[in-house]
Scaffold this active site. Sequence first.
Site, PDB file in Angstrom:
ATOM      1  N   ARG A 164      11.990  42.832  29.125  1.00  0.00           N
ATOM      2  CA  ARG A 164      13.200  42.336  28.453  1.00  0.00           C
ATOM      3  C   ARG A 164      12.991  42.270  26.945  1.00  0.00           C
ATOM      4  O   ARG A 164      11.918  41.872  26.478  1.00  0.00           O
ATOM      5  CB  ARG A 164      13.557  40.939  28.976  1.00  0.00           C
ATOM      6  N   HIS A 190      13.610  28.730  33.351  1.00  0.00           N
ATOM      7  CA  HIS A 190      12.237  28.250  33.586  1.00  0.00           C
ATOM      8  C   HIS A 190      12.155  26.719  33.448  1.00  0.00           C
ATOM      9  O   HIS A 190      11.093  26.171  33.179  1.00  0.00           O
ATOM     10  CB  HIS A 190      11.218  28.839  32.574  1.00  0.00           C
ATOM     11  N   ASN A 208      11.636  30.815  47.099  1.00  0.00           N
ATOM     12  CA  ASN A 208      12.071  31.387  45.818  1.00  0.00           C
ATOM     13  C   ASN A 208      12.570  32.794  46.132  1.00  0.00           C
ATOM     14  O   ASN A 208      11.792  33.721  46.302  1.00  0.00           O
ATOM     15  CB  ASN A 208      10.875  31.425  44.855  1.00  0.00           C
ATOM     16  N   GLY A 216       0.219  32.975  29.377  1.00  0.00           N
ATOM     17  CA  GLY A 216      -0.191  31.721  28.731  1.00  0.00           C
ATOM     18  C   GLY A 216      -1.466  31.136  29.323  1.00  0.00           C
ATOM     19  O   GLY A 216      -2.295  30.579  28.604  1.00  0.00           O
ATOM     20  N   GLU A 217      -1.643  31.296  30.619  1.00  0.00           N
ATOM     21  CA  GLU A 217      -2.816  30.708  31.272  1.00  0.00           C
ATOM     22  C   GLU A 217      -4.055  31.594  31.167  1.00  0.00           C
ATOM     23  O   GLU A 217      -5.174  31.115  31.331  1.00  0.00           O
ATOM     24  CB  GLU A 217      -2.516  30.466  32.764  1.00  0.00           C
ATOM     25  N   ASN A 218      -3.834  32.899  30.926  1.00  0.00           N
ATOM     26  CA  ASN A 218      -4.963  33.838  31.038  1.00  0.00           C
ATOM     27  C   ASN A 218      -5.337  34.609  29.785  1.00  0.00           C
ATOM     28  O   ASN A 218      -6.468  35.085  29.683  1.00  0.00           O
ATOM     29  CB  ASN A 218      -4.647  34.873  32.125  1.00  0.00           C
ATOM     30  N   ARG A 256      14.377  27.386  44.913  1.00  0.00           N
ATOM     31  CA  ARG A 256      14.513  27.644  43.490  1.00  0.00           C
ATOM     32  C   ARG A 256      15.898  28.251  43.290  1.00  0.00           C
ATOM     33  O   ARG A 256      16.237  29.259  43.922  1.00  0.00           O
ATOM     34  CB  ARG A 256      13.450  28.620  43.019  1.00  0.00           C
ATOM     35  N   GLY A 267       8.584  37.126  32.580  1.00  0.00           N
ATOM     36  CA  GLY A 267       9.669  36.576  31.755  1.00  0.00           C
ATOM     37  C   GLY A 267       9.077  35.424  30.961  1.00  0.00           C
ATOM     38  O   GLY A 267       8.189  34.742  31.466  1.00  0.00           O
ATOM     39  N   GLY A 319       1.509  33.368  33.631  1.00  0.00           N
ATOM     40  CA  GLY A 319       0.492  34.435  33.695  1.00  0.00           C
ATOM     41  C   GLY A 319      -0.202  34.727  32.377  1.00  0.00           C
ATOM     42  O   GLY A 319      -1.445  34.718  32.301  1.00  0.00           O
ATOM     43  N   GLY A 376       5.105  34.655  30.929  1.00  0.00           N
ATOM     44  CA  GLY A 376       4.738  35.447  32.099  1.00  0.00           C
ATOM     45  C   GLY A 376       5.423  36.783  31.964  1.00  0.00           C
ATOM     46  O   GLY A 376       5.573  37.299  30.857  1.00  0.00           O
ATOM     47  N   GLU A 431       5.730  25.350  39.756  1.00  0.00           N
ATOM     48  CA  GLU A 431       7.153  25.119  40.009  1.00  0.00           C
ATOM     49  C   GLU A 431       7.371  24.651  41.442  1.00  0.00           C
ATOM     50  O   GLU A 431       8.243  23.835  41.717  1.00  0.00           O
ATOM     51  CB  GLU A 431       7.940  26.405  39.723  1.00  0.00           C
ATOM     52  N   ASP A 434       2.941  45.111  31.972  1.00  0.00           N
ATOM     53  CA  ASP A 434       1.889  44.168  32.347  1.00  0.00           C
ATOM     54  C   ASP A 434       0.916  43.971  31.189  1.00  0.00           C
ATOM     55  O   ASP A 434       0.332  44.933  30.692  1.00  0.00           O
ATOM     56  CB  ASP A 434       1.154  44.713  33.586  1.00  0.00           C
TER      57      ASP A 434
END
Length: 399
Positions: free
Chosen positions: A241, A180, A7, A333-335, A91, A212, A331, A210, A384, A283
């Site tokens: 962004r 994505h 990637n 969404g999972e945490n 990627r 992005g 990042g 994440g 991914e 972050d």
Amino acid sequence: MKVFVLNCGSSSFKYQLLNMDTEELLAIGLVERIGLNDSVLAYEATGKEKVKEVSDIADHAQAIKMVLDKLVDAEVGVISKLEEISAIGHRAVHGADKFTKSVLVDDEVIAAMEECVPLAPLHNPANITGMKAMMDVLPGVPNVAVFDTAFHQTMPASSFIYALPYELYEEHKVRRYGFHGTSHYYVSNRAAEILGIEKDNFNCITCHMGNGSSFAAIKDGKCYDTTMGMTPLEGLVMGTRAGDVDGGLFKFLENNANMSIDDIDTMLNKKSGLLGISGISSDMRDIESAAAEGNERAQLAIDALMHRIVKYIGAFAALLGRVDAIIFTAGIGENAIELREEVMKRLTVFGIKGDSDKNNCRGKEQIISADDSAMTVMVVPTNEEITIGRDTKEIVAAL
Ligand code: AMP
């Protein structure tokens, strides 16, 4: 079959070596600051000591050679010779409407990716550099490109067209493409498997959040709409962004804030989002701790992010008609447990009920809604690389 997954960014790349017969991770790492002083090479083989080396690495080819040396190293290596690597999976960010699926890389594919450079001026040149460097370092080994845009190519024209003069679409390919895609594809398939629902009959909203972020509305297993557009700037509030803004902003800023188009572009991509609103960080962890200490702008950044998450889930639910699952990944969404809890609370109009105990989890596959929730809400960690590995294996095995 061992597949090297790459990637590639402009001055860095992430990589993995996967055994695709067993889908086992053999080694993982990244190289940063390529072409600058004090480049950093990080490498970790499964079950072995981590390696971190600082040196001056001139270009991607040199960096790749250094990583390959690690893979065959007597101490930290995982293969005995480079010939064990059967293929390389890349990627690839922007394939516009040229690629609806992964492809074997050849001169034509590279030329097509070059044509897409104006659509992704930062990402595509870096991807091409990675492909050429791999061909240089491992000649004769097949390379496969897996496009971020490919999964979204099933969007109907009503989803992808901008309400602009149609000639811009015909002459300049101005339309929404989405990104994505590899992640949306992976987590939606995995969720269908977990829930035991036929993939071709699965309707879901995948929420990749994440640094992005993008959501996808998936109907009968195919992408129907997504939040990112012609570039990865449209849609949600992201790390740096802006996501959706009013097109009238550009003229206003030129006239009133003495900003050029380049200034505005940099601002929208690099100085906006969570960073722009909070003034603290891009972050989410920093934002959450500042908000907990009473920083109002950090709290506003979270509230603005939340607002847009709920807005898009609502819009996508209306478009889909039936939603079998809402899936959080990447990042944030999972945490981000509290954020997910709050999103579920704000979606009660759809009969969604969260389960706080189940939601108290990070980075694992888990249903986080209550048994009597009208829609299933779940966490599925994205992968991914495994999708790139699988596509690469399939294409190379058929050669
Ligand atoms: P990614 O681009 O998928 O690596 O995600 C990066 C984002 O995930 C950053 O905004 C991180 O702050 C966020 N993230 C990672 N771990 C956590 C955590 N424990 N809680 C909240 N956000 C997190």
